[in-house]
Structures are given as structure tokens and as C-alpha cells.
Design an enzyme around this catalytic site. Sequence first.
Site, PDB file in Angstrom:
ATOM      1  N   ASP A 225      52.497  47.067  51.575  1.00 51.91           N
ATOM      2  CA  ASP A 225      52.707  45.723  51.038  1.00 51.91           C
ATOM      3  C   ASP A 225      54.063  45.603  50.338  1.00 51.91           C
ATOM      4  O   ASP A 225      54.696  44.551  50.387  1.00 51.91           O
ATOM      5  CB  ASP A 225      51.572  45.406  50.039  1.00 51.91           C
ATOM      6  CG  ASP A 225      51.628  43.984  49.516  1.00 51.91           C
ATOM      7  OD1 ASP A 225      51.794  43.067  50.348  1.00 51.91           O
ATOM      8  OD2 ASP A 225      51.502  43.775  48.288  1.00 51.91           O
ATOM      9  N   HIS A 230      60.030  45.381  50.400  1.00 49.84           N
ATOM     10  CA  HIS A 230      60.832  44.977  49.239  1.00 49.84           C
ATOM     11  C   HIS A 230      61.589  46.149  48.601  1.00 49.84           C
ATOM     12  O   HIS A 230      62.780  46.057  48.323  1.00 49.84           O
ATOM     13  CB  HIS A 230      59.957  44.338  48.160  1.00 49.84           C
ATOM     14  CG  HIS A 230      59.130  43.180  48.638  1.00 49.84           C
ATOM     15  ND1 HIS A 230      59.576  42.298  49.589  1.00 49.84           N
ATOM     16  CD2 HIS A 230      57.893  42.745  48.296  1.00 49.84           C
ATOM     17  CE1 HIS A 230      58.647  41.371  49.802  1.00 49.84           C
ATOM     18  NE2 HIS A 230      57.621  41.633  49.032  1.00 49.84           N
TER      19      HIS A 230
HETATM   20  C1  BG6 Z   1      54.502  40.000  48.218  1.00 49.58           C
HETATM   21  C2  BG6 Z   1      53.336  40.939  48.177  1.00 49.58           C
HETATM   22  O1  BG6 Z   1      55.314  40.281  49.330  1.00 49.58           O
HETATM   23  O2  BG6 Z   1      55.268  40.153  47.035  1.00 49.58           O
HETATM   24  C3  BG6 Z   1      52.478  40.654  46.958  1.00 49.58           C
HETATM   25  O3  BG6 Z   1      52.548  40.770  49.347  1.00 49.58           O
HETATM   26  C4  BG6 Z   1      53.318  40.703  45.705  1.00 49.58           C
HETATM   27  O4  BG6 Z   1      51.405  41.600  46.864  1.00 49.58           O
HETATM   28  C5  BG6 Z   1      54.558  39.826  45.846  1.00 49.58           C
HETATM   29  O5  BG6 Z   1      52.523  40.229  44.628  1.00 49.58           O
HETATM   30  C6  BG6 Z   1      55.503  40.019  44.678  1.00 49.58           C
HETATM   31  O6  BG6 Z   1      56.539  39.074  44.749  1.00 49.58           O
HETATM   32  P1  BG6 Z   1      57.298  38.570  43.453  1.00 49.58           P
HETATM   33  O7  BG6 Z   1      58.358  37.663  43.981  1.00 49.58           O
HETATM   34  O8  BG6 Z   1      56.281  37.880  42.591  1.00 49.58           O
HETATM   35  O9  BG6 Z   1      57.842  39.796  42.777  1.00 49.58           O
END
Ligand code: BG6
Length: 474
Positions: A225, A230
Site C-alpha cells: 500500500d 509512495h
Molecule cells: C494511500 C494509501 O495511497 O495513501 C492509504 O492507500 C494512505 O492507506 C494514504 O492512508 C496516505 O496519503 P496521505 O496523502 O494522507 O499521506
Amino acid sequence: MLVFGGTGDLALHKLLPALYYLHRAGRLHAETRIIALARSPHTRSAFQALAERNCRAHVAREDFDNETWARFAERLDYLAMDASQSADFGRLSKHLGDDPERVRIYYLATSPALFEDIASHLKIAGLAGPKARIVLEKPIGHSLESARAINASIGAVFDESRVFRIDHYLGKETVQNLMALRFANALFEPVWRAGHIEYVQISVCETLGVENRGSYYEQAGAMRDMVQNHLLQLLCLVAMEAPVRFDAEAVRNEKVKILEALKPISGLDVQDKTVRGQYTAGKIGGQEVPAYYFEKNVDNDSDTETFVAVQAEIDNWRWAGVPFYLRTGKRMARKTSEIVIQFKPVPHQLFGGSEANRLLIRLQPEERISLQLMGKSPGKGMHLQPVELDLNLANAFNKQRRWDAYERLLLDVIEGDSTLFMRRDEVEAAWAWVDPIISGWHQHYQSPRPYPAGTNGPEQVNNLLERYGRQWLD
Ligand code: BG6
């Protein structure tokens, strides 16, 4: 713009609010229509009402006004269809009418299991002409093999220049600022390398649990995930060489080189270089929250990780020997996303008590870049203390409203600019590094270590660094 999964959380909480903002800023073409596609039998007006409720909740109160909404709502439409059924694409085609000049953007805010079907059904229905683009939400598949299969079937319908694989972290302002910091300032380049940097830490910590996404998360876990996309994207931006131009091919060529240079972690290495965790009951902001295995749609004896820490290394000239500590988890003590570059200490301690410099790049909750230097505290004697050279980006830019990542990225898709999207080989290189870690966990039965919700992850995560005399920089 056609949004598959048009009534899901992503569409309602992120995409529609972002499109509302783009509309409000006059960035959408007068004839742009947004059509949500999902199975529920909504009428157009029921969908408009659903969209309004969600936009009111997710757009800042001062930015939402009824008149702007009314004009935005005219763009919205809804069609009930089942994306796994080829026949439904004939209905979709009729609904759209026959205008080959229109640019069509298909946004797949669905499970990756549907990506292949949707692409081939679009082709059969004659909806994937040369002006059509497709946007794929991460994760692209759940392994290298499945990602390759998805990429191949999407590639059979859309050429690569029309495929936009979204990773919303790349749309965040501070992430783009990281590129500005590195490549628009000469200051850091000479020290941005193994000779001067001791280690790098990339943390994305969340206080949220899995919300309504238990069934998806059970199949994914934190590695698929968050890390596969990321965190590895952030690592690439810290580590990549300067591209020759700021365009899609040049930037992505440099990122791929980093992913391909990641030192493999497999088999027993996973015990030394990774830590998995899963939250148990605890408190977040004073509120009791349940253990992961009691969340909706989660197995009582689930083996899915909600926390991962990895010690990554990049085998190339610039970075050999510098650990990149990656860490992400749900239900942690605080929501923070940040990158810390820890420099080496001075070669000779002249005054004593001097700490090594540290550069902090914070993405969330506030956007900030700060450099920790040593200064002399006032008074007699050379007593040193750390002081911060602080760049608060929100203040620096007159408190201008910061665009949400999805606003920026949706506009890039509309304009056909794929610089901030993942290329096919990038996604596959990321999976090629992640897959052996996941199979190492299974081979050596590394089940997740428990950590109470509201803490910094399982205790074992400190060992990753402490054995080298280092610590997580919180
Ligand atoms: C998403 C994930 O890609 O990014 C989620 O699937 C996560 O699980 C989210 O909560 C976090 O994104 P941000 O922008 O809130 O840091």
C-alpha cells in the site's frame, strides 16, 4: 472524464473535491463533463446530491459556495454499469454519443483486478481512440507478475504516452519542492553523497487505521500500500541524479536507475533489514481504538502488516554504503511525513558537544524545510546548541492556498503531462525489489510484531538503527 469506481471513497473524498477546485479556478474547459460510473442504481440527481454532500465535507468551508457548486454540478453525470461486463460498455458508448474529437480520460479508481477487463472492454466498444487517456490508481497489481500482466494488457490498448499511473505523493507541493531544493540550488549538490551523508530516513506515519478499506488492506498490507509506491518514489527523488531536462522521459529515466540500483533484500536478510508490525488496541488522541484484527472486513487471525520499516541501500557510486531507512505505519502516535538527511559529524571536534547537521523536509502536517546547524549559545564559553534555519513554505508564499496533490495531477492528465506519473518500467522495478521481501517474510514466517495503536511501531524497529549507534529522528 469518466471515473470508474465513481461512488468509492477516492472519487468522493479526493477526486470530486479536486475537480471542484479546478472548476472554481477556471481550469476546466467549458464543455468538460465528469461522469461517475459504478454499479449502484443512482439517478443523475441522486449522484449530484451524493457528490455535494461529500464535497461540502471535503472542501474548505470558505471555498464552497452554492453558486459555484450549482455550475459545477451541471458537469456531473452518472451511469450505473458493471465494469466487468462487456455489454455495459455498449451502453456507455451510447451514453457518451459519437464525438471522436473529444478527449476522453478514463480514471480507474477501482481495484486493480478490474484494470485489464476495463481496458479491453473500452477497446471492443470503440472507446479507446487515439485521444483517449487512462489513469490508473496505485497499487498496480500486487506483485511483479501481476503488474506486468496489467501493464501488458493496458499497453495493448493505450500507448505509454496515454497511460497515467498516479502516485499522489508526487503531486504534493513539498515533494516537488524537494526537486527544486536539489536542482535549483547549487549549495547542496557537493555534499549530497555518501562522503557527507551518514543516513537518510523517510517516514510516513499515520494516525488513521484502515477505515472502510479492510478487504483491500488485507490483500495489500503496508508494504504494497505504501512502500512499493509512495516511499520508494520519495527515495527516488532524494537519490536520483539531476535529469537533463524537466520532462517526463528525462525525470523518469533517472528514477528508474535508482530503483534498479536498490540492493536486493531476500531470504534471511529480511530478518536483519526489515521489521513488520501490526497494531493492537490502544489510544489515538485520547480515544480508544480497536486492534487491527477487529477492524471491519479483517480476519481475526490476520497476518497482514500495518507497519513496515526497511533498511534500503543503493548500489551506485553516489550512495554506496548509505542506509535509507524507510518507515510507514497506520495508527501511530502522530501523523507526519518527512525525510531527514543526516549529515556526517565534523571531522575534528573543536568545541565538544557538536552535533552533526541535519536537513529535515517535512511534507505533513506542515510543509517545511529546515536545516539544523550548530550555534554558540550566548555568554561566556563556547557552549554549542542546535539552531534551525527554517523555511516555512506556507509563510514564504504568502499563505497562498496549497493545491491538493490530486488537483495538480488531474490537471497534468488533462494537459497530457506525465512527468509526475510512474512509467511502466518504474512500477515494475519497484515490484522487483519489493517481491523478494514479501516472499522472504513468508519463507521465514516473519509474522508482524504487535504494537499498541498510538505508539511509534513495534519495539524491534529501534534495533534496525541502534545496532549502528543511530536512532530514529522524531
Ligand atoms: C494511500 C494509501 O495511497 O495513501 C492509504 O492507500 C494512505 O492507506 C494514504 O492512508 C496516505 O496519503 P496521505 O496523502 O494522507 O499521506
